[in-house]
Motif scaffolding. Structure first.
Motif, PDB file in Angstrom:
ATOM      1  N   ARG A 636       0.815  -1.218   0.000  1.00 38.51           N
ATOM      2  CA  ARG A 636       0.000   0.000   0.000  1.00 38.51           C
ATOM      3  C   ARG A 636       0.845   1.263   0.000  1.00 38.51           C
ATOM      4  O   ARG A 636       0.582   2.218  -0.713  1.00 38.51           O
ATOM      5  N   GLU A 652      -2.822   6.199   1.776  1.00 33.87           N
ATOM      6  CA  GLU A 652      -2.768   4.741   1.993  1.00 33.87           C
ATOM      7  C   GLU A 652      -4.154   4.167   2.263  1.00 33.87           C
ATOM      8  O   GLU A 652      -4.488   3.067   1.835  1.00 33.87           O
ATOM      9  N   ARG A 656      -6.053   1.348   0.232  1.00 33.07           N
ATOM     10  CA  ARG A 656      -6.545   0.122   0.867  1.00 33.07           C
ATOM     11  C   ARG A 656      -7.974  -0.204   0.409  1.00 33.07           C
ATOM     12  O   ARG A 656      -8.291  -1.333   0.053  1.00 33.07           O
TER      13      ARG A 656
END
Ligand SMILES: Nc1ncnc2c1ncn2[C@@H]1O[C@H](COP(=O)(O)OP(=O)(O)OP(=O)(O)O)[C@@H](O)[C@H]1O
Length: 694
Positions: A636, A652, A656
């Motif tokens: 990620r 991030e 995700r």
């Protein structure tokens, strides 16, 4: 400082240790013992010393170490009585090899043992070089384990022989200690023997208690139990058998069977040589099933006597109870319809699996018949007359599943029932437990399940007693467990424990030739087999994708039967589109997604669904593909960093969420900690499609 000393020389290290221990115990308080063995090193030649040699066999070998002024005593040895109890547990007339290093020591020891009253064993002498040795399973040896022939299965090592009392007295004489210490020494020697007899009487007491206990157990059993020697002498005869036979004597043990039983046929049945057999007899006006078997290790024949009427009633009520609780497997292999090659093959594999006692994992989409197969496997197995319990993990909350499965003790938690509760595993004892939707279990429950599978025992919640269980486990899933392992939501070790045997149930859309037979079956089941189905309806049904599989087909038939007029199902009776199950995103394909770098085909949602944020997906998939090709790990963080260089930076968190979507579609697989994110074959197809559109 000791006033006196002696030198002990033995052949082997083991004998040295035993003898120095013995001498220290009896004379060690006032004599310093220096001990050596020829097997180890002897540092010098002794002069002016009292030398004790462990046996006459080492006289020559020890001679170089014995110098001027030495007095030599060759010890006389006797059986190590501290270990004699080991011999007492050998059954009467057991043939044993008595193994020692020379014929004299063998015969001497056997003689001593016989004199000590250990005469219930049949000793066969053995020493190196002995010819024509019979193939005997047990050997007794005074420490010479290495001399025991290889064919012997059990060695009873009674330890090296000890120095006898006469030799100890001789030593004291030489050291001029006899007058002062003689009494103490012989007292110590005798005390050892008293200790041994105490030990033996304790053992005898224990075995008396055990016998009494066993008798109570045997008398408490509802069946008649009989044991006889091969020649027919009764060794066990429980109270129930006395009652069953209407005997008015309790003196049965020790008598011959034919003196107690009037029925000669029964006597010859019990004494029959053949292995194991059951037969009906009418004894004292009651029908009795007698089961006879041989216990070869004990050289005895055991027969159990069951009241036939009671046994049948008991079995009936057990089955009635199972049915009442729903603990019965309803289906057999005959209930599984379909003639397609896939179904025929799957049924063939499943019926072979049924004959084993191993754990099975059934994978298949929802409605493919997992429970049906589990039930059929149980009914075709040796556990057929035992219970069949099905637990559906998706239907129950975690805590409830745990207490349902494992049971609990009274007071285990607030609301726990008085007296506790027996769990399903215990209730399934002797039968099968079907763990449906195993992929829906929590990691905590998975750990407990793993333990049960490994240990074949469990502990109730709040309990401390280990309960052994004899249950076959059949688990089923419509989830992709491999993917769940990758995601850390399913334990890999549990997966392998479950997947000892494996069945994959084919999707209905891939075996449409079974549809007519299934329809016929469902019409029959609902008692409407005479109803006609118009050809266009059949065509329609054959054309569907059936994402809900056989269950969906059954529901559709039930619907059409309910709405049709008269004896014909027409196109008007076909439910509307919304009735049918469309493939939902959470319904993952059950075959394992195989990663691209292994070069094999991965399965994924099809047809390809292009999500709205196509640009982001394309960016991410391209980056993952590139990293995979270069063999570098990508996660990620890297993706988020790379997006900074791209036209639209993503956090991030955002990455995700998008990865979750891609993973649900089986386009990528995230390998936590190992190699990072990987593109699947269908992910690559999706990327190619995106490249064509964006
Ligand atoms: N081959 C078959 N022959 C006859 N009936 C079938 C067949 N396969 C499935 N069925 C029927 O379809 C229905 C669904 O089967 P079952 O409950 O065993 O599926 P499942 O895979 O366990 O479903 P889920 O995963 O949703 O629990 C049942 O009524 C079952 O009897």
């Amino acid at each position: 400082m000791y006033a006196k000393e002696l030198i002990l020389i033995t052949g082997t290290k083991e004998t040295r240790k035993t003898l120095v221990e013995q001498l220290t115990e009896v004379i060690g308080d006032f004599v310093h013992i220096h001990d050596f063995s020829l097997e180890e090193t002897i540092p010098h030649v002794f002069t002016d010393k009292l030398i004790i040699l462990s046996s006459s066999a080492i006289v020559d070998e020890a001679a170089p170490y014995i110098g001027e002024g030495c007095k030599v005593v060759v010890a006389k040895r006797t059986v190590n009585f501290q270990n004699i109890d080991k011999l007492l547990f050998l059954p009467d007339n057991t043939q044993v090899l008595y193994v020692n290093d020379a014929p004299e020591t063998v015969y001497e020891s056997v003689e001593t043992l016989l004199q000590l009253g250990i005469n219930h064993i049949d000793y066969i002498p053995f020493y190196p070089g002995k010819k024509h040795v019979p193939d005997i399973e047990i050997a007794i040896t005074p420490g010479e384990v290495s001399l025991v022939p290889a064919f012997v299965k059990k060695v009873v090592n009674i330890g090296p022989r000890l120095i006898d009392l006469i030799t100890v007295i001789t030593i004291l004489q030489h050291l001029n200690l006899l007058e002062k210490k003689g009494d103490i020494v012989s007292e110590k020697y005798i005390r050892k023997i008293i200790d041994l007899s105490k030990k033996l009487s304790h053992t005898t007491r224990q075995s008396d208690q055990l016998n009494k206990h066993l008798k109570q157990v045997l008398d408490g059993v509802n069946d008649g139990i009989l044991a006889v020697t091969p020649s027919g002498i009764i060794t066990v005869f429980n109270e129930n058998l006395i009652a069953m036979l209407g005997l008015n004597t309790t003196k049965t043990v020790g008598r011959h069977l034919s003196d107690v039983f009037r029925n000669h046929e029964l006597v010859s049945f019990v004494l029959n040589d053949s292995e194991e057999e059951s037969r009906w007899f009418t004894l004292f006006q009651a029908d009795v099933i007698v089961h006879r078997f041989h216990v070869s290790t004990e050289e005895s024949i055991v027969a159990t006597f069951k009241n036939a009427h009671e046994t049948i009633e008991l079995e009936k009520s057990f089955r009635r109870e199972l049915i009442r609780k729903g603990y019965i497997a309803k289906y057999t292999f005959q209930d599984i319809r379909g003639n397609s090659e896939r179904v025929v093959k799957t049924k063939e594999i499943a019926s072979k699996i049924a004959k084993t006692n191993l754990t099975v994992l059934i994978e298949g989409e929802s409605g493919t018949g997992k429970e049906l197969y589990a039930s059929a496997i149980h009914n075709a197995s040796l556990r057929e007359s035992g219970p069949f319990l099905a637990v559906n993990f998706s239907a129950l909350p975690d805590d409830l599943v745990e207490s349902e499965l494992f049971g609990y003790e009274e007071g285990a938690f607030t609301g726990a029932k008085k007296g506790g509760k027996i769990g399903l595993f215990e209730q399934a004892n002797g039968g099968t437990i079907f763990l449906d939707e195993i992929g829906d279990t929590s990691l905590k429950l998975q750990a407990r399940l793993l333990r049960v599978l490994q240990e074949k025992e469990l502990m109730r919640i709040g309990g401390n007693k280990i309960i052994p269980i004899d249950v076959r486990v059949i688990a089923a899933t419509n989830k992709n467990l491999i993917r769940m392992i990758e995601q850390g939501t399913f334990r890999e070790d549990l997966y392998h424990r479950l997947k000892i045997l494996y069945i994959h149930l084919p999707e209905l859309r891939n075996r449409k030739e079974d549809i007519p037979a299934l329809i016929e079956h469902f019409l029959m089941q609902s008692g409407r087999s005479s109803i006609a189905i118009m050809p266009e309806v059949m065509e329609h049904l054959l054309g569907y994708q059936w994402y809900g599989n056989v269950r969906e087909l059954k529901n559709t038939i039930d619907y059409m039967l309910a709405v049709c007029n008269g004896q014909v199902i027409t196109a008007d009776d076909i439910p509307s589109e919304s009735f049918f199950q469309r493939k939902s995103p959470e319904q993952q394909p059950v075959r394992e997604p195989i990663l691209l770098d292994t070069g094999t085909q991965a399965t994924a949602a099809s047809p390809l669904e292009i999500p709205s944020d196509q640009e982001e997906h394309r960016f991410m998939l391209e980056a993952i593909h590139l990293a995979n090709q270069q063999g570098v790990s990508i996660g990620r963080k890297t993706l988020s960093e790379k997006s900074g260089l791209w036209k639209k930076p993503l956090t991030e968190q955002q990455i995700r969420r998008r990865l979750d979507t891609l993973e649900q579609q089986a386009y990528v697989v995230t390998n936590r900690g190992r190699g990072g994110i990987k593109l699947t074959r269908s992910g690559l197809d999706y990327l190619r499609a995106l490249e064509g559109t964006t």
